[in-house]
Design a protein around this motif. Structure first.
Motif, mmCIF file in Angstrom:
data_model
loop_
_atom_site.group_PDB
_atom_site.id
_atom_site.type_symbol
_atom_site.label_atom_id
_atom_site.label_comp_id
_atom_site.label_asym_id
_atom_site.label_seq_id
_atom_site.Cartn_x
_atom_site.Cartn_y
_atom_site.Cartn_z
ATOM 1 N N UNK A 149 30.571 22.356 3.126
ATOM 2 C CA UNK A 149 30.111 22.603 4.492
ATOM 3 C C UNK A 149 28.713 23.203 4.552
ATOM 4 N N UNK A 150 28.050 23.327 3.419
ATOM 5 C CA UNK A 150 26.678 23.847 3.406
ATOM 6 C C UNK A 150 25.728 22.977 2.595
ATOM 7 N N UNK A 151 26.150 21.743 2.337
ATOM 8 C CA UNK A 151 25.329 20.832 1.540
ATOM 9 C C UNK A 151 24.221 20.211 2.393
ATOM 10 N N UNK A 152 23.026 20.161 1.825
ATOM 11 C CA UNK A 152 21.915 19.429 2.429
ATOM 12 C C UNK A 152 21.321 18.544 1.338
ATOM 13 N N UNK A 153 20.994 17.293 1.691
ATOM 14 C CA UNK A 153 20.567 16.299 0.710
ATOM 15 C C UNK A 153 19.241 15.663 1.153
ATOM 16 N N UNK A 154 18.312 15.576 0.224
ATOM 17 C CA UNK A 154 17.010 14.955 0.477
ATOM 18 C C UNK A 154 16.706 13.933 -0.620
ATOM 19 N N UNK A 155 15.815 13.007 -0.310
ATOM 20 C CA UNK A 155 15.217 12.126 -1.317
ATOM 21 C C UNK A 155 13.726 12.030 -1.045
ATOM 22 N N UNK A 156 12.958 11.777 -2.091
ATOM 23 C CA UNK A 156 11.537 11.484 -1.929
ATOM 24 C C UNK A 156 11.069 10.670 -3.122
ATOM 25 N N UNK A 157 9.929 10.026 -2.957
ATOM 26 C CA UNK A 157 9.339 9.231 -4.034
ATOM 27 C C UNK A 157 8.119 9.954 -4.582
ATOM 28 N N UNK A 158 7.848 9.743 -5.856
ATOM 29 C CA UNK A 158 6.654 10.286 -6.510
ATOM 30 C C UNK A 158 6.012 9.182 -7.336
ATOM 31 N N UNK A 159 4.687 9.145 -7.350
ATOM 32 C CA UNK A 159 3.991 8.154 -8.163
ATOM 33 C C UNK A 159 4.321 8.362 -9.641
ATOM 34 N N UNK A 180 0.846 -1.192 0.000
ATOM 35 C CA UNK A 180 0.000 0.000 0.000
ATOM 36 C C UNK A 180 0.886 1.247 0.000
ATOM 37 N N UNK A 181 0.672 2.117 -0.962
ATOM 38 C CA UNK A 181 1.418 3.374 -1.075
ATOM 39 C C UNK A 181 2.906 3.155 -1.306
ATOM 40 N N UNK A 182 3.265 2.053 -1.930
ATOM 41 C CA UNK A 182 4.662 1.756 -2.264
ATOM 42 C C UNK A 182 4.663 0.904 -3.521
ATOM 43 N N UNK A 183 5.004 1.507 -4.658
ATOM 44 C CA UNK A 183 4.867 0.832 -5.956
ATOM 45 C C UNK A 183 6.212 0.796 -6.682
ATOM 46 N N UNK A 184 6.434 -0.273 -7.426
ATOM 47 C CA UNK A 184 7.724 -0.465 -8.077
ATOM 48 C C UNK A 184 8.045 0.616 -9.090
ATOM 49 N N UNK A 185 7.007 1.216 -9.697
ATOM 50 C CA UNK A 185 7.272 2.242 -10.706
ATOM 51 C C UNK A 185 7.289 3.663 -10.129
ATOM 52 N N UNK A 186 7.231 3.802 -8.807
ATOM 53 C CA UNK A 186 7.394 5.126 -8.202
ATOM 54 C C UNK A 186 8.754 5.703 -8.591
ATOM 55 N N UNK A 187 8.779 6.957 -8.940
ATOM 56 C CA UNK A 187 10.037 7.613 -9.270
ATOM 57 C C UNK A 187 10.719 8.098 -7.991
#
Length: 230
Positions: A201-211, A156-163
């Motif tokens: 010294x000022x790098x910030x990194x994020x990740x997220x998924x999209x349908x 649920x809410x987790x799909x293989x083709x999510x980007x």
């Protein structure tokens, strides 16, 4: 409150500070809505500073915000969604002079300052399951490496083709790079260059998924932050 018979025909509703309405005798009238002074107490000033600190990030995170807040998933679309997700949770506001009483005649910025907690800041917010991704920051090569083994099963809410998207930004340089890393169902091993003029010294990194259709996203996950400066 002023009130008079409207001479220009039937209008209803509010137009600026004028409200059009119909009396019981059928006459179309107008009345002033009145002018309300904006409150200038401590609560309002703190809210103003928190909003301003969040809004300032719009200029350099807009590419991520457009993807991360598509609307219709429990959060408003675009900038409004970004503010809604962050203004109460990712900003701390403090008095510049803790001993001084709040002066209603002073602007908020002269009495309070706000700071962003980049670990709590969300560049995406939605209903999907956040992706499982690790990162390494190489200051010498000025690259950020993203890695993930991928997932094998959908739920649920987790799909293989999510980007899966990676966001690399600077906390002071006001630069941002957004890269599509792949899909949730495949292994990821991708390196992304630092944004221009952004130091390690000022790098910030994020990740997220999209349908796959872009209509829903996951909450973003902060994988790395080098500085918490506003």
């Amino acid at each position: 409150m002023a009130e008079f018979v409207n001479p220009i025909g039937k209008i209803r509703g509010k137009y600026g500070n004028v409200i059009g309405y119909v009396r019981e005798n059928g006459k179309n009238c107008c009345k002033s809505a009145g002018l309300k002074r904006k409150p200038n107490g401590e609560v309002q000033k703190r809210q103003s500073i928190a909003f301003g600190a969040t809004a300032e990030r719009k200029r350099w995170l807009m590419v991520a915000i457009r993807l991360g807040f598509p609307g219709g998933n429990g959060y408003p679309k675009g900038f409004n969604g970004f503010v809604s997700a962050n203004v109460m949770n990712a900003v701390s506001v403090e008095k510049i002079d803790p001993e001084a009483p709040v002066n209603p005649r002073k602007k908020a910025g002269r009495e309070f300052r706000g700071s962003i907690d980049y670990r709590k800041l969300r560049v995406a917010a939605g209903q999907l399951v956040p992706p499982s991704v690790s990162t390494e920051v190489d200051a010498e090569s000025r690259k950020v490496r993203f890695a993930s083994p991928g997932v094998q099963l959908e739920s649920i809410d987790c799909f293989l083709d999510d980007k899966i998207y990676g966001v690399v930004a600077g906390t002071r340089g006001k630069r941002c790079r957004v890269v599509e890393l792949g899909t949730r169902g495949e292994a990821i091993d991708t390196s992304v260059d630092f944004p221009r003029n952004v130091e390690a010294d000022e790098i910030v990194v994020y990740v997220f998924a999209a349908s796959a259709d872009g209509k829903d996203v996951s909450d973003s996950v902060c994988l790395h932050v080098s500085s918490d400066e506003i």
